[in-house]
Design a protein around this motif. Sequence first.
Motif, PDB file in Angstrom:
ATOM      1  N   LYS A 183       0.827  -1.204   0.000  1.00  0.00           N
ATOM      2  CA  LYS A 183       0.000   0.000   0.000  1.00  0.00           C
ATOM      3  C   LYS A 183       0.865   1.259   0.000  1.00  0.00           C
ATOM      4  CE  LYS A 183      -4.004   2.177   2.141  1.00  0.00           C
ATOM      5  NZ  LYS A 183      -5.053   2.087   3.176  1.00  0.00           N
ATOM      6  N   GLY A 184       1.974   1.230   0.742  1.00  0.00           N
ATOM      7  CA  GLY A 184       2.868   2.382   0.740  1.00  0.00           C
ATOM      8  C   GLY A 184       3.471   2.647  -0.627  1.00  0.00           C
ATOM      9  N   VAL A 185       3.808   1.580  -1.345  1.00  0.00           N
ATOM     10  CA  VAL A 185       4.370   1.737  -2.695  1.00  0.00           C
ATOM     11  C   VAL A 185       3.303   2.271  -3.645  1.00  0.00           C
ATOM     12  CG1 VAL A 185       5.313   0.472  -4.666  1.00  0.00           C
ATOM     13  CG2 VAL A 185       6.146   0.004  -2.360  1.00  0.00           C
ATOM     14  N   ALA A 204       3.260   5.682  -5.874  1.00  0.00           N
ATOM     15  CA  ALA A 204       3.126   5.547  -7.323  1.00  0.00           C
ATOM     16  C   ALA A 204       1.951   6.347  -7.869  1.00  0.00           C
ATOM     17  CB  ALA A 204       2.967   4.074  -7.698  1.00  0.00           C
ATOM     18  N   ARG A 205       0.974   6.642  -7.042  1.00  0.00           N
ATOM     19  CA  ARG A 205      -0.215   7.356  -7.492  1.00  0.00           C
ATOM     20  C   ARG A 205      -0.171   8.839  -7.155  1.00  0.00           C
ATOM     21  NH1 ARG A 205      -0.296   3.755  -9.775  1.00  0.00           N
ATOM     22  NH2 ARG A 205      -0.181   5.409 -11.304  1.00  0.00           N
ATOM     23  N   ARG A 206       0.995   9.408  -6.928  1.00  0.00           N
ATOM     24  CA  ARG A 206       1.134  10.819  -6.586  1.00  0.00           C
ATOM     25  C   ARG A 206       0.615  11.743  -7.678  1.00  0.00           C
ATOM     26  NH1 ARG A 206       2.222  12.996  -1.524  1.00  0.00           N
ATOM     27  NH2 ARG A 206       3.714  11.689  -0.402  1.00  0.00           N
ATOM     28  N   SER A 207       0.520  11.247  -8.906  1.00  0.00           N
ATOM     29  CA  SER A 207       0.063  12.087 -10.011  1.00  0.00           C
ATOM     30  C   SER A 207      -1.455  12.310  -9.993  1.00  0.00           C
ATOM     31  CB  SER A 207       0.461  11.463 -11.353  1.00  0.00           C
ATOM     32  OG  SER A 207      -0.097  10.165 -11.485  1.00  0.00           O
ATOM     33  N   GLU A 255      -8.455  13.138  -4.875  1.00  0.00           N
ATOM     34  CA  GLU A 255      -8.625  11.717  -5.173  1.00  0.00           C
ATOM     35  C   GLU A 255      -7.554  10.888  -4.466  1.00  0.00           C
ATOM     36  OE1 GLU A 255      -8.777  10.819  -9.290  1.00  0.00           O
ATOM     37  OE2 GLU A 255     -10.611  11.979  -9.667  1.00  0.00           O
ATOM     38  N   TRP A 256      -6.342  11.410  -4.411  1.00  0.00           N
ATOM     39  CA  TRP A 256      -5.240  10.686  -3.761  1.00  0.00           C
ATOM     40  C   TRP A 256      -5.548  10.459  -2.291  1.00  0.00           C
ATOM     41  CZ3 TRP A 256      -1.427  11.828  -0.062  1.00  0.00           C
ATOM     42  CH2 TRP A 256      -0.308  10.986  -0.068  1.00  0.00           C
ATOM     43  N   GLU A 257      -6.049  11.500  -1.612  1.00  0.00           N
ATOM     44  CA  GLU A 257      -6.411  11.349  -0.203  1.00  0.00           C
ATOM     45  C   GLU A 257      -7.630  10.453  -0.035  1.00  0.00           C
ATOM     46  OE1 GLU A 257      -6.744  14.834   2.100  1.00  0.00           O
ATOM     47  OE2 GLU A 257      -4.638  15.416   1.839  1.00  0.00           O
ATOM     48  N   ALA A 258      -8.548  10.476  -0.985  1.00  0.00           N
ATOM     49  CA  ALA A 258      -9.715   9.597  -0.891  1.00  0.00           C
ATOM     50  C   ALA A 258      -9.288   8.136  -0.949  1.00  0.00           C
ATOM     51  CB  ALA A 258     -10.692   9.909  -2.016  1.00  0.00           C
ATOM     52  N   ALA A 261      -6.182   2.973  -8.367  1.00  0.00           N
ATOM     53  CA  ALA A 261      -5.061   2.407  -7.615  1.00  0.00           C
ATOM     54  C   ALA A 261      -4.180   1.538  -8.496  1.00  0.00           C
ATOM     55  CB  ALA A 261      -5.582   1.597  -6.433  1.00  0.00           C
ATOM     56  N   LEU A 262      -4.778   0.851  -9.473  1.00  0.00           N
ATOM     57  CA  LEU A 262      -4.028  -0.105 -10.289  1.00  0.00           C
ATOM     58  C   LEU A 262      -3.494   0.496 -11.581  1.00  0.00           C
ATOM     59  CD1 LEU A 262      -6.344  -3.211  -9.858  1.00  0.00           C
ATOM     60  CD2 LEU A 262      -3.983  -3.010  -9.061  1.00  0.00           C
ATOM     61  N   LYS A 263      -3.993   1.632 -11.986  1.00  0.00           N
ATOM     62  CA  LYS A 263      -3.589   2.204 -13.271  1.00  0.00           C
ATOM     63  C   LYS A 263      -2.099   2.534 -13.267  1.00  0.00           C
ATOM     64  CE  LYS A 263      -4.635   5.892 -16.558  1.00  0.00           C
ATOM     65  NZ  LYS A 263      -5.465   7.107 -16.825  1.00  0.00           N
ATOM     66  N   GLY A 264      -1.400   2.025 -14.260  1.00  0.00           N
ATOM     67  CA  GLY A 264       0.026   2.332 -14.392  1.00  0.00           C
ATOM     68  C   GLY A 264       0.916   1.639 -13.388  1.00  0.00           C
ATOM     69  N   THR A 265       0.472   0.514 -12.821  1.00  0.00           N
ATOM     70  CA  THR A 265       1.272  -0.181 -11.811  1.00  0.00           C
ATOM     71  C   THR A 265       1.869  -1.467 -12.366  1.00  0.00           C
ATOM     72  OG1 THR A 265      -0.734  -1.269 -10.992  1.00  0.00           O
ATOM     73  CG2 THR A 265      -0.037   0.744  -9.879  1.00  0.00           C
ATOM     74  N   ALA A 266       2.211  -1.470 -13.648  1.00  0.00           N
ATOM     75  CA  ALA A 266       2.797  -2.679 -14.232  1.00  0.00           C
ATOM     76  C   ALA A 266       4.088  -3.057 -13.513  1.00  0.00           C
ATOM     77  CB  ALA A 266       3.058  -2.467 -15.718  1.00  0.00           C
ATOM     78  N   LEU A 267       4.900  -2.069 -13.164  1.00  0.00           N
ATOM     79  CA  LEU A 267       6.160  -2.325 -12.459  1.00  0.00           C
ATOM     80  C   LEU A 267       6.202  -1.529 -11.170  1.00  0.00           C
ATOM     81  CD1 LEU A 267       8.788  -2.281 -15.364  1.00  0.00           C
ATOM     82  CD2 LEU A 267       7.850  -4.268 -14.175  1.00  0.00           C
ATOM     83  N   LEU A 268       6.580  -2.187 -10.077  1.00  0.00           N
ATOM     84  CA  LEU A 268       6.704  -1.543  -8.773  1.00  0.00           C
ATOM     85  C   LEU A 268       8.008  -1.985  -8.123  1.00  0.00           C
ATOM     86  CD1 LEU A 268       3.103  -2.177  -7.357  1.00  0.00           C
ATOM     87  CD2 LEU A 268       3.971  -0.027  -8.295  1.00  0.00           C
TER      88      LEU A 268
END
Length: 301
Positions: free
Chosen positions: A46-48, A52-55, A60-63, A267-274
């Motif tokens: 969850k922290g990662v 990763a979703r800072r954009s 929405e990020w806080e939600a 949450a999952l968009k753009g998370t192909a690599l972490l």
Amino acid sequence: MEIRPYLLHALSPLHAGTGQSVGIIDLPIARLRATNIPFVPGSSLKGVLREARRSLPPAEWEALFGPLREVSGAAGDEAREGDHAGALVVGDARLVALPVRSFLGTFAWVSSPLLLELARRDLAGLDGLPGRMKRLPATGARVGAGSITVSPKQRRLLLEDLDLDAQVEPAVDAWARFLSRTWPEEEEGLRERFAVVDDETMSFLLETATQVETRVRIDPDTGTVVQGALWQEESLPAETLLVGVLAAGRSLRRGTELSATEVLERALKGTALLQLGGKATVGRGRCRLAAWPGVSREARP
């Protein structure tokens, strides 16, 4: 709430640790207490995802993840006005298949009836979920019809220093196909290398088939090893497969209305690599995260 299972695939050795240990390995990986099964804590993932979703737009990020605030001293534990939990819930990722060196086929993705049954709990309700694997006899193994890890004449599966009697089992192919639904381009490779061994053999592999490295710290002035600065750290090897669950509820925080499905998609968009776990500066923890397509389901009490 809606629930979406995910597959976590380690592309490099993964060290999700628990801190120092008094055992032989100074920095072991995290394991479930009762079963000794390796896992990646949901808090780490969850922290990662949060970073990763800072954009995303701040509201929405806080939600999704809750507000970010500095914590200092005892006052940091006190709730403040406006604090709230995020709409996203991230479960632990538990091992489902461990890559093990094989005399034939280079390596095999090895699982067991217990690991697959635990995975079935997380994946329950998904279309095409394979049935329960029966318990296997001691030193027994099951492989798919096209396995490249089994000698064609002797029908033996040779893992590390283990010599197992292997038989073809259609359920093994079914599990390989199901897991590869998040990884379609590698379906053939997974089917060729997927194998199921008995639970006792799997317990042995959980202790002996992880990656253990000896590390040292060098004195920058002398270029020699610092006295006493020798330690061992454990990692899950590259190609490890883990299964977990993401969950989400509807969010109305700060005027940002998001359905549970929208929360999961953001949450999952753009998370192909972490990058997960520790030792990122030496290449550890590069992972691929993918959810099963079209498998969101309502969580019922």
